[in-house]
Scaffold this active site. Structure first.
Site, PDB file in Angstrom:
ATOM      1  N   ASP A 104       0.913  -1.102  -0.141  1.00  0.00           N
ATOM      2  CA  ASP A 104      -0.054  -0.039   0.052  1.00  0.00           C
ATOM      3  C   ASP A 104       0.947   1.293  -0.196  1.00  0.00           C
ATOM      4  OD1 ASP A 104      -2.134  -1.962   0.080  1.00  0.00           O
ATOM      5  OD2 ASP A 104      -2.575  -1.270   2.329  1.00  0.00           O
TER       6      ASP A 104
HETATM    7  N1  URA Z   1      -1.474  -5.981   3.838  1.00  0.00           N
HETATM    8  C1  URA Z   1      -1.993  -4.878   3.709  1.00  0.00           C
HETATM    9  O1  URA Z   1      -2.972  -4.311   4.474  1.00  0.00           O
HETATM   10  N2  URA Z   1      -1.085  -3.589   3.282  1.00  0.00           N
HETATM   11  C2  URA Z   1       0.107  -3.968   2.503  1.00  0.00           C
HETATM   12  O2  URA Z   1       0.474  -2.971   2.177  1.00  0.00           O
HETATM   13  C3  URA Z   1       0.391  -5.374   2.490  1.00  0.00           C
HETATM   14  C4  URA Z   1      -0.455  -6.109   3.370  1.00  0.00           C
END
Ligand code: URA
Length: 239
Positions: A104
């Site tokens: 993310d």
């Molecule tokens: N899970 C999430 O919620 N975000 C990420 O970036 C990776 C795994």
């Protein structure tokens, strides 16, 4: 995989195919010590190719570990945000790099960039079960019941039943380790959301058994060695 010698020279030296052909016809190119003039001769990683006596360093594919900083998106290009590829492309102008897996925008840590489509496909394929490990800072404490639910398989708010995941305390309050064997969108945030726990920080430390180099500052990157690449174990066993 074998490729044409003129392509090999043009890729390795960053020159046009025409200029590579000129070097060949001048007799400047040797393969394993023997002068070769034909551009359509086939060469691969096992061959030593030299131009005017200097050996070329050619890699068919590159594999890069990047410590993704916050605010950077896991994409090849984006209208509004800096991408993980923007961070490295100055050093690899001729490579079509892309991230093998996403983090993310607010998450940090290990993103693997490569131009090897088959490898990327393998580390992302659900059947290969390449694990990803994260250090996660939460806004509440976890308990044994939540650890047990992660272990048996969390059901997300939309009804998706997830595979077993590892959840461990780290010794620091509200900081936990999570190991996933699948990659559902926003998976960790949604898993803790089921227990009304928010995620403040999320940092990926491992892909398979390969750990992100701790000396890489946010935004820094380096190539992954062949030995390290083998640590990204492809495990075909379903569980
Ligand atoms: N899970 C999430 O919620 N975000 C990420 O970036 C990776 C795994």
């Amino acid at each position: 995989m074998l490729i044409r010698l003129d392509k090999y020279i043009s890729d390795a030296m960053g020159i046009s195919r025409q200029d590579a052909k000129k070097l060949l016809s001048k007799g400047a190119v040797a393969v394993d010590g023997k002068v070769i003039k034909k551009g359509d001769a086939k060469v691969g990683d096992a061959n030593r190719v030299s131009v005017n006596g200097r050996q070329l360093d050619y890699k068919q594919f590159v594999y890069i570990m990047l410590n993704k900083p916050k605010g950077v998106v896991s994409a090849t290009d984006d209208k509004n945000d800096t991408t993980v590829v923007d961070l490295v492309k100055g050093d690899y102008p001729k490579r079509n790099l892309f991230p093998a897996g996403r983090l993310d925008k607010t998450s940090t840590g290990f993103v693997l960039l490569t131009d090897d489509g088959d490898f990327a496909h393998d580390i992302l394929a659900p059947k290969k079960h390449v694990s990803k490990e994260y250090i996660v800072t939460l806004d509440a404490e976890i308990n044994d019941e939540i650890i047990g639910k992660f272990n048996s398989g969390v059901t997300l708010a939309d009804g998706t039943l997830l595979k077993s995941a590892v959840l461990e305390v780290t010794g620091e309050p509200m900081v936990v380790k999570v190991v996933l064997k699948q990659g559902v969108y926003h998976q960790i945030k949604r898993m803790f959301g089921v227990f009304d726990i928010g995620v403040n920080e999320l940092h990926r430390t491992h892909i398979g058994a390969l750990e992100l180099d701790k000396t890489l500052a946010p935004g820094a990157y380096r190539e992954i060695t062949a030995e390290e690449l083998e640590k990204i174990v492809f495990n075909e066993i379903d569980n």
